[in-house]
Structures are given as structure tokens and as C-alpha cells.
Write an enzyme that holds these catalytic residues in place. Structure first.
Site, PDB file in Angstrom:
ATOM      1  N   CYS A  96       0.003   2.575  -0.186  1.00  0.00           N
ATOM      2  CA  CYS A  96      -0.327   2.001   1.114  1.00  0.00           C
ATOM      3  C   CYS A  96      -1.143   0.737   0.845  1.00  0.00           C
ATOM      4  O   CYS A  96      -0.948   0.094  -0.185  1.00  0.00           O
ATOM      5  CB  CYS A  96      -1.078   3.017   1.994  1.00  0.00           C
ATOM      6  SG  CYS A  96      -2.672   3.540   1.335  1.00  0.00           S
ATOM      7  N   ARG A  97      -2.049   0.377   1.720  1.00  0.00           N
ATOM      8  CA  ARG A  97      -2.850  -0.827   1.515  1.00  0.00           C
ATOM      9  C   ARG A  97      -3.930  -0.612   0.464  1.00  0.00           C
ATOM     10  O   ARG A  97      -4.117  -1.426  -0.427  1.00  0.00           O
ATOM     11  CB  ARG A  97      -3.486  -1.284   2.831  1.00  0.00           C
ATOM     12  CG  ARG A  97      -4.283  -2.565   2.669  1.00  0.00           C
ATOM     13  CD  ARG A  97      -4.787  -3.142   3.952  1.00  0.00           C
ATOM     14  NE  ARG A  97      -6.055  -2.685   4.439  1.00  0.00           N
ATOM     15  CZ  ARG A  97      -7.226  -2.700   3.796  1.00  0.00           C
ATOM     16  NH1 ARG A  97      -7.287  -3.093   2.558  1.00  0.00           N
ATOM     17  NH2 ARG A  97      -8.323  -2.314   4.372  1.00  0.00           N
TER      18      ARG A  97
END
Length: 104
Positions: free
Chosen positions: A63-64
Site C-alpha cells: 500500500c502507501r
């Protein structure tokens, strides 16, 4: 939960190892910055779409920053998937491996 550093992912890519890179961010985030090739299933859709994934192939989830991917790992691991959380997510990838990938 098993973790994978971005340098280990880069090595797997370079060695053409078999794995799936699962990006659990939202579409607009993936459109802004991504690592290719990847499979995109937003975190909110994992509960309905996990059957699309192969239990026989290691899955590196990103993800981020590593928080949403950790949640995906916690959901998929008890179902029998071989999952790894990509430490630091796309932002760490940008910092360590490929600065052309934008951070946000």
C-alpha cells in the site's frame, strides 16, 4: 506476519522469481504511483475478491506505507495464503529503489 523489504522485492524482480505483487490502495493512488507488474484489489474489496488470488504463489502485499497491506495480510493469512507485507509500501520503494515513483 511475514515482512519483505523493498530491496528484497527488487531482487525477486531482477531474478524473475514467481510471486504476485498485490496493491491494496485505491484506484486513484495506483494511477498516481505504482510498481509494475501488480495486481490491484483495493483493501475494501479483498473480502469479496480474495478467490481471484492463487494460494500456490507467494503474495507480496503493498500500500502507501504498510498499514493497509498489513490489514490485508491479517485477513488472507488465516485463509491459507502465503503473504508478505511490503515494509514501507510505495513510499519506501520510491525512497530506496526508484525515486521516479512519486511519494504522497
Amino acid at each position: 506476519m511475514k515482512k519483505l523489504e523493498v530491496s528484497e522485492l527488487k531482487k525477486m524482480m531482477d531474478e524473475k522469481q514467481t510471486y504476485v505483487l498485490l496493491d491494496v490502495r485505491e484506484k486513484n493512488e495506483v494511477d498516481y504511483a505504482s510498481i509494475n507488474p501488480h495486481t490491484h484489489i483495493p483493501l475494501a474489496d479483498i473480502v469479496n475478491r480474495y478467490a481471484e488470488l492463487n494460494k500456490e504463489i507467494p503474495i507480496i502485499i503493498m500500500c502507501r506505507s504498510g498499514v493497509r497491506s498489513a490489514q490485508a495480510c491479517e485477513f488472507l493469512q488465516p485463509l491459507g495464503f502465503d503473504v508478505y507485507n511490503l515494509t514501507g509500501g510505495i513510499n519506501m520503494w520510491s525512497q530506496v529503489i526508484d525515486p521516479s515513483v512519486p511519494q504522497y
